[in-house]
Write a protein that holds these residues in place. Structure first.
Motif, mmCIF file in Angstrom:
data_model
loop_
_atom_site.group_PDB
_atom_site.id
_atom_site.type_symbol
_atom_site.label_atom_id
_atom_site.label_comp_id
_atom_site.label_asym_id
_atom_site.label_seq_id
_atom_site.Cartn_x
_atom_site.Cartn_y
_atom_site.Cartn_z
ATOM 1 N N ASN A 149 0.794 -1.178 -0.357
ATOM 2 C CA ASN A 149 0.154 -0.260 0.013
ATOM 3 C C ASN A 149 0.940 1.125 -0.051
ATOM 4 O OD1 ASN A 149 0.806 -0.625 2.741
ATOM 5 N ND2 ASN A 149 -1.227 0.401 3.631
ATOM 6 N N PHE A 150 1.831 1.653 0.985
ATOM 7 C CA PHE A 150 2.851 2.466 0.127
ATOM 8 C C PHE A 150 4.057 2.018 0.295
ATOM 9 C CE2 PHE A 150 -0.678 3.916 3.508
ATOM 10 C CZ PHE A 150 -0.439 5.050 2.776
ATOM 11 N N PRO A 151 4.143 1.127 -1.402
ATOM 12 C CA PRO A 151 5.403 0.439 -1.804
ATOM 13 C C PRO A 151 6.864 1.130 -1.316
ATOM 14 C CG PRO A 151 4.341 1.311 -3.721
ATOM 15 C CD PRO A 151 3.340 1.691 -2.275
ATOM 16 N N GLN A 323 -6.632 -1.598 -4.828
ATOM 17 C CA GLN A 323 -5.036 -2.178 -5.187
ATOM 18 C C GLN A 323 -5.876 -3.669 -6.524
ATOM 19 O OE1 GLN A 323 -3.199 -5.088 -4.417
ATOM 20 N NE2 GLN A 323 -4.808 -6.177 -2.674
ATOM 21 N N SER A 324 -6.873 -4.431 -6.227
ATOM 22 C CA SER A 324 -6.972 -5.226 -6.810
ATOM 23 C C SER A 324 -8.364 -5.512 -6.967
ATOM 24 C CB SER A 324 -6.441 -7.039 -6.905
ATOM 25 O OG SER A 324 -7.320 -6.934 -5.449
ATOM 26 N N VAL A 325 -8.893 -6.070 -7.897
ATOM 27 C CA VAL A 325 -10.973 -6.971 -7.971
ATOM 28 C C VAL A 325 -10.147 -7.243 -7.368
ATOM 29 C CG1 VAL A 325 -12.256 -8.203 -9.540
ATOM 30 C CG2 VAL A 325 -10.245 -6.439 -10.539
ATOM 31 N N HIS A 326 -10.222 -7.904 -6.734
ATOM 32 C CA HIS A 326 -10.425 -8.900 -5.356
ATOM 33 C C HIS A 326 -10.352 -8.056 -4.130
ATOM 34 C CE1 HIS A 326 -10.005 -12.793 -2.860
ATOM 35 N NE2 HIS A 326 -8.983 -12.549 -2.161
ATOM 36 N N ALA A 327 -9.506 -7.204 -3.948
ATOM 37 C CA ALA A 327 -9.532 -6.606 -2.781
ATOM 38 C C ALA A 327 -10.834 -6.241 -2.866
ATOM 39 C CB ALA A 327 -8.479 -5.533 -2.575
ATOM 40 N N ARG A 328 -10.947 -5.601 -4.170
ATOM 41 C CA ARG A 328 -12.427 -3.863 -4.412
ATOM 42 C C ARG A 328 -13.218 -5.212 -3.587
ATOM 43 N NH1 ARG A 328 -14.729 -2.532 -9.282
ATOM 44 N NH2 ARG A 328 -14.631 -5.694 -8.937
ATOM 45 N N ASP A 329 -13.373 -6.648 -4.716
ATOM 46 C CA ASP A 329 -14.312 -7.327 -4.078
ATOM 47 C C ASP A 329 -14.772 -8.034 -2.361
ATOM 48 O OD1 ASP A 329 -15.213 -6.818 -6.549
ATOM 49 O OD2 ASP A 329 -14.835 -8.980 -7.189
#
Length: 479
Positions: A149-151, A323-329
């Protein structure tokens, strides 16, 4: 948080199964660059050479280390646009936030370049007789397991003090930001640090336990999920190695009846929307006394409405993709379950009909125990408003959490806010009339399931040192 370490490490996969780490653009869902991955044998070899480099590095002067660390800061500033764009491509951070992150990393390098010698200077102790003092010596090679998230900031937050203390470092970054991970290694190499002293390893999480157990690794630090923290802590404990853990948070902001409602809502919205809500120290639970509840809900909706979704490459965008569709879902599922359990949707809460990992700024009211928005860490742009009867009830609700990273108090009475922040809230950090944030000059970390140990300031740089008591007395002749 993604890229969690498995509780029981699996056997390393064959090289053919993990020949590359693939970045994916979360704004479009399209694949980005792929980077050759490392094997566990590569990692063990890197640990060995890093340990050899450390043995020389620990003998260098603070002045020498400081010169190189300042050069690292200069490299970051010179390539700020490039690195910000890389973050946008790999994890969806807006360019504006990316540039700010790089600047924060550069300033962090400079802070420890300037202050490491003071933080680690021997401290004399009066023991009423012989000379006595406390020395701070480096431990060795520190393995860092870092999130996406803060790479850049997460990695530099650990690396700058660790290297200035005389340690070596290995970075195992999240698998969705491989380009950022390799860029961080290049920064230190371009700055003139010994090539083997800091190494990035593109490894699967299943290899971390074996690397912790490597005799050339002295300690480990992790920023990530509670699950990952428990796994790393267990692995480190199994070989009696020091670890520092900065884990999740469900930061509570107590909004009292004497607060300016519009000003409080603006601060709370800022706190919630840090990095699009994808931050351990983003405000997540907003606990409001009933006297101002209705007014605060309206003000919070208005403040959150200002965070419209937009192209993260656009200078004016305030909310990029998750950060990803999976995370959004997963975030959307938490919202839907909370509504089904009685929460009221005031804003957002709908998945846009477009490619990519997009989710709008969302506000939930009537949030109660048993709802994911109340009990769990929602790692996205979802603000949960919780009603409290009074100050005491608000503090009780704030502390009724497994987490204890950051916390806030919104009040018109500074003395009242100072008392609550200092004495009442169970968190590693408490801010009055401000949103929680990390700062090189202040210790950063949490309590309870938010982890243990500290980063930043003198407390952080000393975490990976041997705090040694030394007594010195002249040998008296018996002649």
């Amino acid at each position: 948080m993604s890229d969690q370490l498995e509780a029981t490490a699996a056997k390393p996969a064959p090289a053919t199964e993990r020949s590359a780490q693939q970045a994916v653009n979360p704004a479009t869902g399209e694949p980005g660059h792929a980077y050759p991955a490392h094997s566990i044998d590569d990692a063990h070899a890197a640990a060995e050479v890093a340990h050899a480099a450390f043995k020389s590095w620990r003998r260098t002067s603070f002045a020498h280390r400081s010169k190189l660390m300042r050069q690292a800061g200069a490299v970051l500033r010179q390539r700020a646009d490039e690195f910000a764009a890389l973050m946008t491509e790999e994890m969806g951070k807006t360019l504006t936030d990316g540039r700010a992150e790089i600047e924060k990393c550069a300033a962090h390098c400079e802070w420890f370049a300037d202050h490491a010698a003071t933080y680690l200077a021997p401290e004399p102790v009066d023991v009423g007789g012989p000379e006595a003092f406390i020395a701070f010596n480096p431990l060795g090679v520190v393995l860092a397991v870092m999130p996406w998230n803060f790479p850049f900031w997460q990695a530099f937050r650990f690396a700058a003090p660790a290297l200035m203390a005389g340690n070596g470092a290995l970075l195992k970054h999240a698998s969705n930001v491989p380009g950022c991970a390799l860029a961080i290694e290049r920064v230190f190499h371009e700055a003139g640090f010994p090539r083997d002293l800091f190494r990035t390893l593109l490894l699967p999480s299943s290899d971390v336990k074996a690397l912790i157990e490597d005799d050339h690794v002295a300690a480990v630090t992790l920023t990530g999920s509670v699950t990952a923290g428990k796994s790393v802590a267990a692995a480190a404990a199994g070989v009696l190695k020091k670890c520092v853990l900065e884990l999740g948070g469900s930061d509570a902001y107590v909004v009292l009846e004497d607060a300016d409602v519009a000003a409080a809502a603006k601060i709370c919205a800022t706190a919630r929307m840090v990095n699009g809500g994808q931050s351990c120290i983003a405000g997540k639970r907003f606990i409001v006394v009933r006297d101002i509840l209705e007014a605060f809900e309206a003000a919070m909706v208005e403040a959150m409405r200002g965070y419209a979704m937009g192209d993260p490459g656009d200078e004016h965008s305030k909310l990029g993709p998750m950060q990803s569709v999976h995370a959004r879902d997963e975030i959307h599922a938490q919202v839907i379950k909370s509504i089904a359990a009685g929460a009221q949707l005031l804003l957002g809460g709908e998945v846009p009909d477009r490619p990519g990992a997009w989710y709008p700024a969302t506000v939930l009211a009537d949030v109660l125990p048993g709802q994911p928005a109340h009990d769990d860490e929602v790692f996205g742009p979802v603000a949960a408003i919780i009603a409290a009867k009074d100050e005491a009830d608000a503090i009780r609700i704030a502390n009724a959490s497994d987490y204890g990273l950051g916390s806030g108090v919104l009040t018109g009475d500074i003395d009242r806010g100072r008392r609550i922040a200092t004495e009442e809230l169970e968190a590693g950090m408490s801010f009055v009339n401000e949103n929680v944030r990390s700062d090189s000059r202040m210790p950063f970390g949490g309590v309870k399931h938010s982890g243990y140990g500290r980063e930043c300031a003198a407390f952080g740089i000393r975490e990976f040192t041997n705090i040694k008591s030394v007594h010195v007395r002249a040998l008296e002749s018996t002649a």
